[in-house]
Design a protein around this motif. Structure first.
Motif, PDB file in Angstrom:
ATOM      1  N   ASP A 108     -78.363  24.461  13.975  1.00 55.34           N
ATOM      2  CA  ASP A 108     -78.641  24.018  15.345  1.00 55.34           C
ATOM      3  C   ASP A 108     -77.454  24.311  16.256  1.00 55.34           C
ATOM      4  OD1 ASP A 108     -81.156  23.121  14.632  1.00 55.34           O
ATOM      5  OD2 ASP A 108     -80.588  21.001  14.559  1.00 55.34           O
ATOM      6  N   SER A 109     -76.255  24.069  15.745  1.00 51.46           N
ATOM      7  CA  SER A 109     -75.046  24.329  16.515  1.00 51.46           C
ATOM      8  C   SER A 109     -74.906  25.824  16.820  1.00 51.46           C
ATOM      9  CB  SER A 109     -73.831  23.822  15.745  1.00 51.46           C
ATOM     10  OG  SER A 109     -72.642  24.179  16.404  1.00 51.46           O
ATOM     11  N   SER A 132     -76.372  33.584  25.637  1.00 49.14           N
ATOM     12  CA  SER A 132     -77.484  34.322  26.251  1.00 49.14           C
ATOM     13  C   SER A 132     -77.650  33.935  27.712  1.00 49.14           C
ATOM     14  CB  SER A 132     -78.787  34.060  25.494  1.00 49.14           C
ATOM     15  OG  SER A 132     -78.715  34.571  24.196  1.00 49.14           O
ATOM     16  N   ASN A 133     -77.568  32.637  28.001  1.00 44.93           N
ATOM     17  CA  ASN A 133     -77.687  32.182  29.392  1.00 44.93           C
ATOM     18  C   ASN A 133     -76.551  32.724  30.247  1.00 44.93           C
ATOM     19  OD1 ASN A 133     -80.017  30.758  28.796  1.00 44.93           O
ATOM     20  ND2 ASN A 133     -78.954  28.816  28.511  1.00 44.93           N
ATOM     21  N   HIS A 134     -75.339  32.729  29.690  1.00 46.26           N
ATOM     22  CA  HIS A 134     -74.181  33.255  30.413  1.00 46.26           C
ATOM     23  C   HIS A 134     -74.358  34.755  30.675  1.00 46.26           C
ATOM     24  CE1 HIS A 134     -70.048  33.807  31.704  1.00 46.26           C
ATOM     25  NE2 HIS A 134     -69.953  34.799  30.838  1.00 46.26           N
ATOM     26  N   TYR A 145     -77.368  27.999  16.940  1.00 48.14           N
ATOM     27  CA  TYR A 145     -78.439  28.335  17.884  1.00 48.14           C
ATOM     28  C   TYR A 145     -78.052  27.932  19.303  1.00 48.14           C
ATOM     29  CZ  TYR A 145     -82.931  28.421  20.222  1.00 48.14           C
ATOM     30  OH  TYR A 145     -83.928  28.677  21.116  1.00 48.14           O
ATOM     31  N   THR A 146     -77.475  26.735  19.455  1.00 43.94           N
ATOM     32  CA  THR A 146     -77.035  26.266  20.774  1.00 43.94           C
ATOM     33  C   THR A 146     -75.964  27.192  21.340  1.00 43.94           C
ATOM     34  OG1 THR A 146     -77.550  23.990  20.184  1.00 43.94           O
ATOM     35  CG2 THR A 146     -76.015  24.315  22.022  1.00 43.94           C
ATOM     36  N   GLN A 147     -75.036  27.606  20.496  1.00 45.05           N
ATOM     37  CA  GLN A 147     -73.977  28.517  20.918  1.00 45.05           C
ATOM     38  C   GLN A 147     -74.580  29.844  21.385  1.00 45.05           C
ATOM     39  OE1 GLN A 147     -70.951  28.736  17.918  1.00 45.05           O
ATOM     40  NE2 GLN A 147     -69.585  29.957  19.165  1.00 45.05           N
ATOM     41  N   LYS A 148     -75.570  30.349  20.651  1.00 44.65           N
ATOM     42  CA  LYS A 148     -76.228  31.595  21.021  1.00 44.65           C
ATOM     43  C   LYS A 148     -76.964  31.439  22.350  1.00 44.65           C
ATOM     44  CE  LYS A 148     -79.690  34.993  19.929  1.00 44.65           C
ATOM     45  NZ  LYS A 148     -79.916  35.165  21.350  1.00 44.65           N
ATOM     46  N   GLN A 149     -77.633  30.308  22.540  1.00 47.88           N
ATOM     47  CA  GLN A 149     -78.360  30.069  23.794  1.00 47.88           C
ATOM     48  C   GLN A 149     -77.392  30.041  24.978  1.00 47.88           C
ATOM     49  OE1 GLN A 149     -81.457  30.908  22.614  1.00 47.88           O
ATOM     50  NE2 GLN A 149     -81.991  29.680  24.357  1.00 47.88           N
ATOM     51  N   ARG A 150     -76.250  29.378  24.797  1.00 45.60           N
ATOM     52  CA  ARG A 150     -75.244  29.334  25.869  1.00 45.60           C
ATOM     53  C   ARG A 150     -74.761  30.737  26.210  1.00 45.60           C
ATOM     54  NH1 ARG A 150     -71.397  25.698  23.357  1.00 45.60           N
ATOM     55  NH2 ARG A 150     -72.847  24.148  22.697  1.00 45.60           N
ATOM     56  N   TRP A 208     -71.034  32.112  12.719  1.00 42.90           N
ATOM     57  CA  TRP A 208     -71.178  32.713  14.052  1.00 42.90           C
ATOM     58  C   TRP A 208     -70.440  34.051  14.111  1.00 42.90           C
ATOM     59  CZ3 TRP A 208     -73.951  32.566  18.290  1.00 42.90           C
ATOM     60  CH2 TRP A 208     -73.452  33.137  19.465  1.00 42.90           C
TER      61      TRP A 208
END
Length: 108
Positions: A78-79, A88-90, A81-86, A16
């Motif tokens: 996957d972890s 991006s959403n923030h 990607y999830t971190q990136k999505q969080r 990351w």
């Protein structure tokens, strides 16, 4: 994973940080020569390894082990990607808040 391999969570954290460093280096690329960008990327990577108390050879050894064990590597990805999505959403929420109309509330 064998004891001499970086644990999945830590490897994910390093990956990351490397992705972030690469993004920063690409921003620098807008104003620098390719050699400068390569040097900055290398320096950023060395600093990341230092922060995570490892080095490039240990990272490579560990990463290569995970490549041979794709089930575990996929969980790491996957972890990430999830971190990136969080993130991006923030950022999207913060951007929406930042662009709210500036209205004065009248108190009577």
């Amino acid at each position: 994973a064998p004891s001499d391999i970086i644990k999945p969570k830590e490897l994910g954290d390093i990956m990351w940080d490397i992705l972030g460093a690469q993004a920063l280096a690409s921003q620098i690329a807008l104003h620098a020569s390719p050699v400068d960008v390569a040097v900055k990327t290398k320096l950023f990577s060395l600093e990341i390894f230092k922060i995570h108390k490892t080095d490039s050879s240990q990272f490579s050894k560990s990463y290569n082990w995970y490549v041979k064990h794709p089930d575990v590597l996929n969980r790491i990805f996957d972890s990430i990607y999830t971190q990136k999505q969080r993130l991006s959403n923030h950022e999207l929420k913060m951007n929406q808040i930042h662009h709210l109309p500036n209205k004065t509330i009248k108190v009577e």
